[in-house]
Design a protein around this motif. Structure first.
Motif, PDB file in Angstrom:
ATOM      1  N   LEU A  50      83.722 -79.486 -11.948  1.00 13.07           N
ATOM      2  CA  LEU A  50      83.468 -78.531 -13.020  1.00 13.07           C
ATOM      3  C   LEU A  50      82.066 -77.959 -12.896  1.00 13.07           C
ATOM      4  N   ILE A  51      81.954 -76.638 -13.002  1.00  8.53           N
ATOM      5  CA  ILE A  51      80.673 -75.938 -13.062  1.00  8.53           C
ATOM      6  C   ILE A  51      80.781 -74.986 -14.239  1.00  8.53           C
ATOM      7  N   LEU A  52      80.612 -75.514 -15.436  1.00  9.00           N
ATOM      8  CA  LEU A  52      80.845 -74.767 -16.666  1.00  9.00           C
ATOM      9  C   LEU A  52      79.542 -74.183 -17.196  1.00  9.00           C
ATOM     10  N   PRO A  53      79.599 -72.987 -17.827  1.00 10.78           N
ATOM     11  CA  PRO A  53      80.803 -72.288 -18.281  1.00 10.78           C
ATOM     12  C   PRO A  53      81.421 -71.356 -17.236  1.00 10.78           C
ATOM     13  N   TYR A  54      81.012 -71.483 -15.972  1.00 12.00           N
ATOM     14  CA  TYR A  54      81.387 -70.480 -14.982  1.00 12.00           C
ATOM     15  C   TYR A  54      82.774 -70.690 -14.393  1.00 12.00           C
ATOM     16  N   ASN A  55      83.004 -71.827 -13.747  1.00 16.52           N
ATOM     17  CA  ASN A  55      84.237 -71.965 -13.001  1.00 16.52           C
ATOM     18  C   ASN A  55      84.451 -73.428 -12.635  1.00 16.52           C
ATOM     19  N   ALA A  56      85.398 -73.672 -11.733  1.00 13.40           N
ATOM     20  CA  ALA A  56      85.673 -75.002 -11.211  1.00 13.40           C
ATOM     21  C   ALA A  56      86.032 -74.886  -9.743  1.00 13.40           C
ATOM     22  N   PHE A  57      85.705 -75.929  -8.983  1.00 15.89           N
ATOM     23  CA  PHE A  57      86.057 -75.991  -7.566  1.00 15.89           C
ATOM     24  C   PHE A  57      87.115 -77.074  -7.404  1.00 15.89           C
ATOM     25  N   ARG A  58      88.228 -76.727  -6.735  1.00 13.76           N
ATOM     26  CA  ARG A  58      89.370 -77.629  -6.637  1.00 13.76           C
ATOM     27  C   ARG A  58      89.694 -77.952  -5.184  1.00 13.76           C
ATOM     28  N   ILE A  59      89.949 -79.221  -4.932  1.00 18.07           N
ATOM     29  CA  ILE A  59      90.446 -79.688  -3.632  1.00 18.07           C
ATOM     30  C   ILE A  59      91.708 -80.492  -3.914  1.00 18.07           C
ATOM     31  N   GLU A  60      92.852 -80.017  -3.420  1.00 18.03           N
ATOM     32  CA  GLU A  60      94.133 -80.663  -3.730  1.00 18.03           C
ATOM     33  C   GLU A  60      94.961 -80.844  -2.467  1.00 18.03           C
ATOM     34  N   TYR A  61      95.749 -81.889  -2.474  1.00 15.98           N
ATOM     35  CA  TYR A  61      96.735 -82.086  -1.416  1.00 15.98           C
ATOM     36  C   TYR A  61      98.091 -82.240  -2.092  1.00 15.98           C
ATOM     37  N   ALA A  62      99.043 -81.383  -1.698  1.00 15.34           N
ATOM     38  CA  ALA A  62     100.341 -81.333  -2.379  1.00 15.34           C
ATOM     39  C   ALA A  62     101.475 -81.579  -1.399  1.00 15.34           C
ATOM     40  N   PHE A  63     102.572 -82.138  -1.926  1.00 11.34           N
ATOM     41  CA  PHE A  63     103.782 -82.393  -1.144  1.00 11.34           C
ATOM     42  C   PHE A  63     104.948 -81.624  -1.752  1.00 11.34           C
ATOM     43  N   ASP A  64     105.881 -81.185  -0.892  1.00  9.09           N
ATOM     44  CA  ASP A  64     107.121 -80.624  -1.398  1.00  9.09           C
ATOM     45  C   ASP A  64     108.162 -81.739  -1.523  1.00  9.09           C
ATOM     46  N   GLY A  65     109.399 -81.371  -1.823  1.00 11.74           N
ATOM     47  CA  GLY A  65     110.441 -82.378  -2.015  1.00 11.74           C
ATOM     48  C   GLY A  65     110.800 -83.160  -0.773  1.00 11.74           C
ATOM     49  N   HIS A  66     110.410 -82.648   0.413  1.00 16.49           N
ATOM     50  CA  HIS A  66     110.679 -83.335   1.678  1.00 16.49           C
ATOM     51  C   HIS A  66     109.438 -84.038   2.210  1.00 16.49           C
ATOM     52  N   LEU A  67     108.412 -84.170   1.362  1.00 16.92           N
ATOM     53  CA  LEU A  67     107.142 -84.843   1.675  1.00 16.92           C
ATOM     54  C   LEU A  67     106.342 -84.125   2.753  1.00 16.92           C
ATOM     55  N   ASN A  68     106.583 -82.826   2.935  1.00 14.83           N
ATOM     56  CA  ASN A  68     105.700 -82.022   3.774  1.00 14.83           C
ATOM     57  C   ASN A  68     104.445 -81.693   2.971  1.00 14.83           C
ATOM     58  N   GLY A  69     103.275 -81.863   3.580  1.00 21.85           N
ATOM     59  CA  GLY A  69     102.026 -81.728   2.839  1.00 21.85           C
ATOM     60  C   GLY A  69     101.279 -80.445   3.147  1.00 21.85           C
ATOM     61  N   GLU A  70     100.397 -80.048   2.199  1.00 22.12           N
ATOM     62  CA  GLU A  70      99.547 -78.879   2.389  1.00 22.12           C
ATOM     63  C   GLU A  70      98.278 -79.036   1.561  1.00 22.12           C
ATOM     64  N   PHE A  71      97.170 -78.487   2.065  1.00 24.25           N
ATOM     65  CA  PHE A  71      95.906 -78.460   1.327  1.00 24.25           C
ATOM     66  C   PHE A  71      95.818 -77.197   0.499  1.00 24.25           C
ATOM     67  N   ASN A  72      95.284 -77.345  -0.715  1.00 26.65           N
ATOM     68  CA  ASN A  72      94.916 -76.206  -1.547  1.00 26.65           C
ATOM     69  C   ASN A  72      93.439 -76.349  -1.866  1.00 26.65           C
ATOM     70  N   ILE A  73      92.637 -75.406  -1.423  1.00 24.06           N
ATOM     71  CA  ILE A  73      91.191 -75.449  -1.639  1.00 24.06           C
ATOM     72  C   ILE A  73      90.751 -74.131  -2.241  1.00 24.06           C
ATOM     73  N   GLY A  74      89.971 -74.193  -3.311  1.00 19.74           N
ATOM     74  CA  GLY A  74      89.479 -72.950  -3.894  1.00 19.74           C
ATOM     75  C   GLY A  74      88.896 -73.170  -5.262  1.00 19.74           C
ATOM     76  N   THR A  75      88.724 -72.075  -5.977  1.00 21.90           N
ATOM     77  CA  THR A  75      88.150 -72.123  -7.306  1.00 21.90           C
ATOM     78  C   THR A  75      89.191 -71.759  -8.347  1.00 21.90           C
ATOM     79  N   GLY A  76      88.879 -72.080  -9.584  1.00 19.85           N
ATOM     80  CA  GLY A  76      89.757 -71.718 -10.683  1.00 19.85           C
ATOM     81  C   GLY A  76      90.410 -72.931 -11.312  1.00 19.85           C
ATOM     82  N   PHE A  77      91.000 -72.727 -12.460  1.00 24.97           N
ATOM     83  CA  PHE A  77      91.695 -73.768 -13.202  1.00 24.97           C
ATOM     84  C   PHE A  77      93.187 -73.568 -13.055  1.00 24.97           C
ATOM     85  N   SER A  78      93.929 -74.651 -12.890  1.00 23.40           N
ATOM     86  CA  SER A  78      95.373 -74.527 -12.730  1.00 23.40           C
ATOM     87  C   SER A  78      96.011 -73.942 -13.978  1.00 23.40           C
ATOM     88  N   PHE A  79      95.602 -74.435 -15.136  1.00 24.63           N
ATOM     89  CA  PHE A  79      96.040 -73.860 -16.418  1.00 24.63           C
ATOM     90  C   PHE A  79      95.273 -74.530 -17.551  1.00 24.63           C
TER      91      PHE A  79
END
Length: 446
Positions: A417-446
């Protein structure tokens, strides 16, 4: 859910940790034994630019009301959510037998350019880059003038103005904007019809008024006009008319219910939004509608854990909905684990669940750097561990849907968190077949 890369935000944490002054941000006062009490007066300090009423209108109490520590913490976050202060403190005090609530603010820097880099689907070939210019709170009424210059993928240029308190006595807000952009076609169907990749040229102008009914309830009404040029005429759905140019007047009605404490990264409250847009009014045979519904709930569980969940619906209907106004997964809305899977149709449903835990609790931070004002190098920082699950589906009108047709993803990551400005996110996600992907960037998911 928007996640994009912002170079400016990448650099901020490194600058901050060169030389710092730390301050605890969460305690209302060491004198919490004074609470609860009946408020005799409210004093505001530190707002050299900001008008008092901009702060007072965010409070859920007034003179004569009884407050406690929980209420003051909630109201401190509401004030911070205005995004015009680097720090907010609320200190209760008894002076001359009067109960005083002292609100102390540290105003942020109000004029700044923000360079940005947005990668769609993680592809440099779909990178947008440019500059966002913000002039906030220039008359002390929390007004914002924004200028945008964007190049690369979906280039656009625009300017907008927002005044949350145009008429103070009636709680009327005002907004307006002009934008010119080149929008790359997102539809596979439209691409096949045209025969190649293409882009739309779009001019859009709007003006709107809002009415704040109460602290948590607001209505907005917006009228606009859109001029859109497609590459070819007489391609049904590529444009909404029979020509290559769509001239589209539109009206939007919006209702918002928002009880969140900290709007950027809430741990308490509900956000609900519903908006209906009618486009065309029969001009050149154009006549269709867009309905958006978004519900989010935030709650603290197990002391330090914060849960949040969301469900959103986008429904398009009418005489002929053009492909440029279809609902899409894989662009503005993504199911994490499926960011490169593009889906299109009339309608979209997406839902998300997150659980966050603070590795480093939020604290106020300030640093002195040469040639830069300290207001520009002050923020509230925090580090959170997050786990999440997403599901989403796109479908056409009159099409049956089922749970099995939903795209599903889950994963974990970190939020800086870098408030009140923004946020930096580092995520690793899987689909239903356990294939993975990185998501890197700024912003809030919701």
């Amino acid at each position: 859910m928007k996640i994009h890369t912002n170079i400016f935000t990448f650099l901020i944490p490194f600058f901050f940790f060169l030389n710092s002054n730390f301050g605890q941000n969460l305690n209302i006062s060491k004198s919490k034994n004074l609470l609860p009490f009946v408020v005799d007066s409210i004093a505001i300090q530190g707002n050299k630019t900001t008008k008092n009423f901009i702060i007072l209108r965010e409070l859920n109490f007034g003179v004569g009301d009884t407050v406690n520590q929980k209420m003051l913490i909630y109201n401190k976050e509401r004030i911070f959510s205005l995004r015009i202060f680097n720090k907010v403190s609320i200190v209760p005090q008894i002076s001359n037998r009067k109960n005083i609530v002292n609100i102390m603010v540290d105003e942020s820097w109000y004029i700044y350019p923000l360079p940005f880099l947005m990668l769609r689907q993680g592809s440099w070939q779909k990178a947008s880059y440019g500059m966002l210019f913000d002039w906030k709170n220039f008359r002390g009424r929390n007004e914002t003038i924004t200028g945008l210059i964007s190049f690369g993928y979906d280039p656009q240029y625009g300017v907008s103005y927002f005044n949350p308190v145009l008429i103070r006595s009636m709680n009327i807000s005002f907004r307006t904007g002009l934008f010119y952009k080149f929008l790359m076609n997102k539809s596979k169907i439209a691409k096949l019809m045209v025969g190649n990749e293409f882009e739309y040229k779009i001019f859009n102008g709007f003006i709107g008024l809002g009415k704040r009914i109460s602290l948590f309830n607001e209505f907005n009404f917006l009228a606009g006009f859109q001029y859109l040029k497609a590459p070819k005429a007489n391609l049904k759905g590529v444009s909404a008319s029979k020509t290559s140019v769509d001239r589209v007047p539109y009206l939007k009605l919006q209702y918002t219910y928002d009880t969140r404490n900290l709007k950027q990264f809430s741990n308490n409250g509900i956000f609900a939004n519903i908006e209906i847009t009618h486009k065309g009014f029969g001009v050149n045979g154009i006549n269709y509608n867009l309905l958006n519904v978004d519900y989010r709930e935030y709650k603290t569980v197990f002391k330090l854990f914060t849960s949040r969940w969301r469900i959103a619906l986008r429904h398009t209907f009418g005489k002929l909905v053009p492909y440029y106004d279809y609902s899409y997964l894989g662009f503005n809305e993504i199911v994490r684990g499926h960011k490169n899977d593009i889906r299109e149709g009339n309608n979209l449903i997406i839902t998300s669940l997150e659980l966050n835990y603070p590795i480093i609790k939020q604290f106020d931070f300030s640093i002195k750097l040469p040639l830069l004002p300290q207001k520009l190098t002050s923020a509230r920082l925090g580090l959170y561990l997050t786990t999440f699950g997403d599901a989403g589906i796109v479908f056409n009108n009159n099409e049956n849907i089922s749970i099995n047709k939903f795209e599903k993803g889950f994963g974990f990551g970190f939020i800086i968190l870098i408030l009140p400005y923004n946020a930096f996110r580092i995520e690793y996600a899987f689909d239903g077949h356990l294939n993975g992907e990185f998501n890197i960037g700024t912003g809030f998911s919701f």
